[in-house]
Scaffold this motif. Structure first.
Motif, PDB file in Angstrom:
ATOM      1  N   THR B  61       0.831  -1.212   0.000  1.00 12.92           N
ATOM      2  CA  THR B  61       0.000   0.000   0.000  1.00 12.92           C
ATOM      3  C   THR B  61       0.861   1.256   0.000  1.00 12.92           C
ATOM      4  O   THR B  61       2.092   1.172  -0.091  1.00 12.92           O
ATOM      5  N   ALA B  62       0.194   2.393   0.103  1.00 14.59           N
ATOM      6  CA  ALA B  62       0.897   3.678   0.109  1.00 14.59           C
ATOM      7  C   ALA B  62       1.215   4.073   1.555  1.00 14.59           C
ATOM      8  O   ALA B  62       1.361   3.220   2.418  1.00 14.59           O
ATOM      9  N   TYR B  63       1.287   5.365   1.808  1.00 12.63           N
ATOM     10  CA  TYR B  63       1.778   5.829   3.114  1.00 12.63           C
ATOM     11  C   TYR B  63       0.693   5.904   4.185  1.00 12.63           C
ATOM     12  O   TYR B  63       0.992   6.076   5.353  1.00 12.63           O
ATOM     13  N   ARG B  64      -0.564   5.769   3.795  1.00  8.78           N
ATOM     14  CA  ARG B  64      -1.649   5.779   4.791  1.00  8.78           C
ATOM     15  C   ARG B  64      -1.834   4.329   5.226  1.00  8.78           C
ATOM     16  O   ARG B  64      -2.802   3.670   4.870  1.00  8.78           O
ATOM     17  N   ASP B  65      -0.853   3.851   5.991  1.00  9.47           N
ATOM     18  CA  ASP B  65      -0.693   2.397   6.090  1.00  9.47           C
ATOM     19  C   ASP B  65      -0.917   1.783   7.469  1.00  9.47           C
ATOM     20  O   ASP B  65      -0.814   0.571   7.625  1.00  9.47           O
ATOM     21  N   HIS B  66      -1.255   2.571   8.475  1.00 10.37           N
ATOM     22  CA  HIS B  66      -1.372   1.993   9.825  1.00 10.37           C
ATOM     23  C   HIS B  66      -2.470   0.931   9.881  1.00 10.37           C
ATOM     24  O   HIS B  66      -2.282  -0.147  10.459  1.00 10.37           O
ATOM     25  N   GLY B  67      -3.613   1.256   9.286  1.00 12.70           N
ATOM     26  CA  GLY B  67      -4.740   0.317   9.327  1.00 12.70           C
ATOM     27  C   GLY B  67      -4.424  -0.951   8.563  1.00 12.70           C
ATOM     28  O   GLY B  67      -4.741  -2.067   9.006  1.00 12.70           O
ATOM     29  N   VAL B  68      -3.805  -0.779   7.413  1.00 13.84           N
ATOM     30  CA  VAL B  68      -3.454  -1.936   6.584  1.00 13.84           C
ATOM     31  C   VAL B  68      -2.519  -2.863   7.367  1.00 13.84           C
ATOM     32  O   VAL B  68      -2.667  -4.088   7.339  1.00 13.84           O
ATOM     33  N   ALA B  69      -1.585  -2.271   8.104  1.00  7.32           N
ATOM     34  CA  ALA B  69      -0.652  -3.069   8.904  1.00  7.32           C
ATOM     35  C   ALA B  69      -1.411  -3.899   9.943  1.00  7.32           C
ATOM     36  O   ALA B  69      -1.169  -5.101  10.101  1.00  7.32           O
ATOM     37  N   ILE B  70      -2.355  -3.260  10.632  1.00  7.08           N
ATOM     38  CA  ILE B  70      -3.152  -3.974  11.642  1.00  7.08           C
ATOM     39  C   ILE B  70      -3.931  -5.120  10.980  1.00  7.08           C
ATOM     40  O   ILE B  70      -3.934  -6.250  11.459  1.00  7.08           O
ATOM     41  N   ASN B  71      -4.563  -4.829   9.850  1.00  5.84           N
ATOM     42  CA  ASN B  71      -5.331  -5.866   9.165  1.00  5.84           C
ATOM     43  C   ASN B  71      -4.443  -7.020   8.678  1.00  5.84           C
ATOM     44  O   ASN B  71      -4.902  -8.148   8.563  1.00  5.84           O
ATOM     45  N   CYS B  72      -3.176  -6.705   8.388  1.00  7.16           N
ATOM     46  CA  CYS B  72      -2.252  -7.762   7.944  1.00  7.16           C
ATOM     47  C   CYS B  72      -1.738  -8.591   9.117  1.00  7.16           C
ATOM     48  O   CYS B  72      -0.987  -9.539   8.917  1.00  7.16           O
TER      49      CYS B  72
END
Lengths: 323, 319
Positions: B61-72
């Motif tokens: 993903t791009a730089y708005r990534d905190h949520g994506v990290a949690i979901n991963c």
């Protein structure tokens, strides 16, 4: 040992590495069906097939970017840029991605990637197709930048680059492809990041690399007839830069000329000269001289182009000035 | 879906929301440096999208990534520690907010140059195709990224080589402060896929179940050889582009309309109306999420700074 051309040496390294390791593959413009713009990959497509010799669209950012992604999955892509001038279209992926991902993510991303690019002037291709921008790329920590000047080094260093776990920019010179030299057969590896003394002498040190090794050697041959013995250090790698042999030689001769094809300002010569002054100032017997390209966009006209590029006579003149 | 799966999705969304709110506070206290781009309002997108991936599927993903990290599957601890620049962070404190990753969880970052990770995503998918892995690469990016050259080079190559990529545009209506209509020749972003002969669709990104449903189908199709596909997810970021955003470009009425459309609220009502969970059970999830985030902040604050020798580590793998 066989005496082969630089083109054959590079081709041999690629072929042998692809035979040895199925994770090695080639991608770039015209590398497949065409056989390579400079015929380096001639015969590869028929032998290794379209999956491993991949013709790409003319789109440098995605050539390098996709090679980075494939490398992250554990493959060993060799991405070819038709010329290093086109690397500017992929600049972000070379210096902002390839050079940084390993560090920026705390060591977890590993990119065993090679970018091959052809550079250099002297073929009347005009200003946009004739550059030697090696120093720009060598500016960035995280990238390894190498530019061999002999067929043996080309083979040995390309094999080392392909086996390296780090991203390597492998710069070839278009006018060296026909240069012949002794090249060991089979598994011949030259480690990256090691400069070497290519010719021994005691009066002056020439520090150079790539095409300018050939020019400097010709100059040294002529100077030898006048009794001037030139020692030539071939950098081979610009980053990491190995100053060991340079300093060793300089401490013996106390005089240096640095010969590079790129522009003098902010160039390889500026870096090497500074390091000599920093690390061997007590050994300096004469101001260090730099021979480099005239500070102009390289013109098309043959006479003007040759005037701008460093010539044998320029090197001879500089050597005599430091003596 | 089992009941615990529904609750897990809810839990993830609340953890993200709370983590972002705490991050904003810590940023204002000067404990988080650099840029901070919050995902508040967009939680349903990555939560739905990633909830149906298989472990072998790659997320980038791009730089708005905190949520994506949690979901991963990254812990709130290692995300928060990275935001605070601590050596216990997922990138050892060297990446920061925009550069979260955990390749062991197949989360490939966190990339801060707009659009530059799209060619890399094509390469991740190439790696899988080359090695015969039946994996999908999911590449998320904002509407702003569809105007840069990398987008076009990457989509084109993915189609020419039939790579297993799901291109996911999170259309949150603004590229920084510039509205989609002012920056993109076509405001219906999915139409850009037509130029590459690529199948596309759009989905309501405020509804986690809708995102999940369409994603599951697209993963299946791509895994079975459909080639790359394009999904436009219509969403909205409730906060500014980053913490330094004066938000002169949108009206408070517009923001209010979207807030009423809160993805967590929508899912909360969905779970109650369909009698999947009770209010008490959801409150319990909120409490657990709070606890998790509080623990993450405590952990991050107590974690050590990177030692000085970390500065010169990881420039190269070899020497």
């Amino acid at each position: 040992m066989a005496r082969i051309t630089m083109r054959e040496a590079i081709s041999q390294a690629l072929w042998e590495e692809m035979e040895r390791d199925p994770s090695v593959f080639i991608m770039g413009e015209e590398v497949g069906v065409w056989g390579g713009t400079y015929a380096v990959t001639k015969g590869f497509y028929d032998h290794f097939g379209p999956e491993r010799v991949r013709d790409t669209p003319i789109a440098e950012a995605v050539i390098v970017g996709a090679a980075i992604g494939a490398a992250l999955t554990g493959l060993r892509p060799v991405a070819e840029l038709m010329t290093i001038n086109f690397a500017f279209s992929a600049m972000d992926h070379i210096v902002n991605q390839a050079a940084k991902l390993h560090y920026m993510f705390g060591g977890q991303m590993i990119l065993p990637l090679v970018i091959r690019a052809v550079g250099g002037g002297g073929r009347q291709l005009g200003a946009t197709h004739s550059q030697t921008p090696d120093a720009i790329f060598a500016h960035f920590p995280g990238l390894k930048v190498v530019a061999p000047g002999t067929p043996a080094d080309a083979k040995g260093m390309l094999k080392a680059a392909i086996r390296s776990q780090d991203p390597v920019l492998f710069i070839e010179h278009a006018t060296l492809y026909q240069t012949r030299g002794e090249v060991p057969e089979g598994d011949y590896i030259v480690p990256l990041g090691k400069s070497t003394i290519q010719r021994e002498g005691r009066h002056v040190t020439i520090v150079t690399y790539s095409k300018m090794l050939e020019i400097s050697t010709k100059a040294a041959d002529q100077l030898a007839k006048e009794g001037i013995e030139v020692e030539i250090v071939d950098l081979r790698s610009l980053r990491p830069l190995d100053m060991g042999p340079v300093l060793e030689s300089f401490k013996k001769t106390n005089r240096a000329v640095i010969v590079e094809e790129g522009w003098k300002s902010y160039g390889v010569g500026a870096e090497v000269a500074s390091r000599i002054y920093e690390e061997a100032f007590d050994y300096v017997d004469a101001p260090i001289k730099r021979v480099a390209q005239a500070e102009v966009p390289l013109p098309y006209n043959r006479t003007l182009e040759q005037m701008a590029l460093p010539q044998v006579d320029d090197v001879i003149k500089a050597v005599k000035e430091v003596l | 879906m089992e009941k615990r799966d529904y609750l897990d999705l809810y839990h993830q969304m609340v953890v993200i929301r709370r983590l972002e709110e705490r991050s904003a506070e810590l940023y204002q206290q000067g404990k988080i440096g650099g840029f901070l781009h919050l995902y508040i309002g967009q939680e349903a997108v990555s939560t739905g999208l990633i909830s149906v991936r298989r472990p072998e599927d790659r997320i980038i993903t791009a730089y708005r990534d905190h949520g994506v990290a949690i979901n991963c599957g990254l812990s709130a601890r290692e995300v928060m520690a990275e935001l605070l620049g601590k050596v216990t962070g997922c990138s050892r404190g060297k990446g920061g907010s925009m550069h979260l990753a955990d390749v062991k969880k197949n989360f490939w970052g966190g990339h801060a140059i707009v659009g530059a990770h799209l060619p890399i995503a094509a390469g991740l998918a190439l790696g899988d195709a080359y090695q015969g892995n039946k994996a999908v690469t999911v590449c998320m990016f904002g509407d702003g990224a569809t105007n840069i050259g990398y987008f076009h080079e990457a989509l084109n190559l993915s189609k020419v080589w039939n790579l297993p990529v799901l291109w996911v545009c999170e259309n949150n209506q603004y590229g920084m402060g510039t509205a989609v209509e002012r920056a993109s020749a076509v405001s219906e972003i999915r139409r850009k896929a037509d130029g590459y002969g690529m199948k596309s669709e759009a989905v309501d990104g405020m509804d986690v179940m809708k995102v999940r449903e369409v994603s599951a189908r697209l993963y299946d199709e791509i895994r079975n050889g459909s080639g790359p596909q394009f999904l436009e997810v219509i969403t909205y970021r409730f906060r500014g582009h980053s913490m330094g955003d004066p938000e002169r470009y949108r009206s408070s009425e517009e923001v209010k309309t979207w807030l009423e459309n809160d993805p967590i609220g929508i899912y909360h009502r969905y779970l109650l109306e369909n009698k999947i969970a009770s209010e008490e059970e959801l409150q319990e999830q909120i409490r657990l999420a709070e606890e998790e985030v509080n623990d993450a902040v405590t952990f991050a604050e107590a974690s050590p700074e990177p030692p000085a020798e970390e500065l010169f580590k990881h420039i190269y793998v070899e020497g």
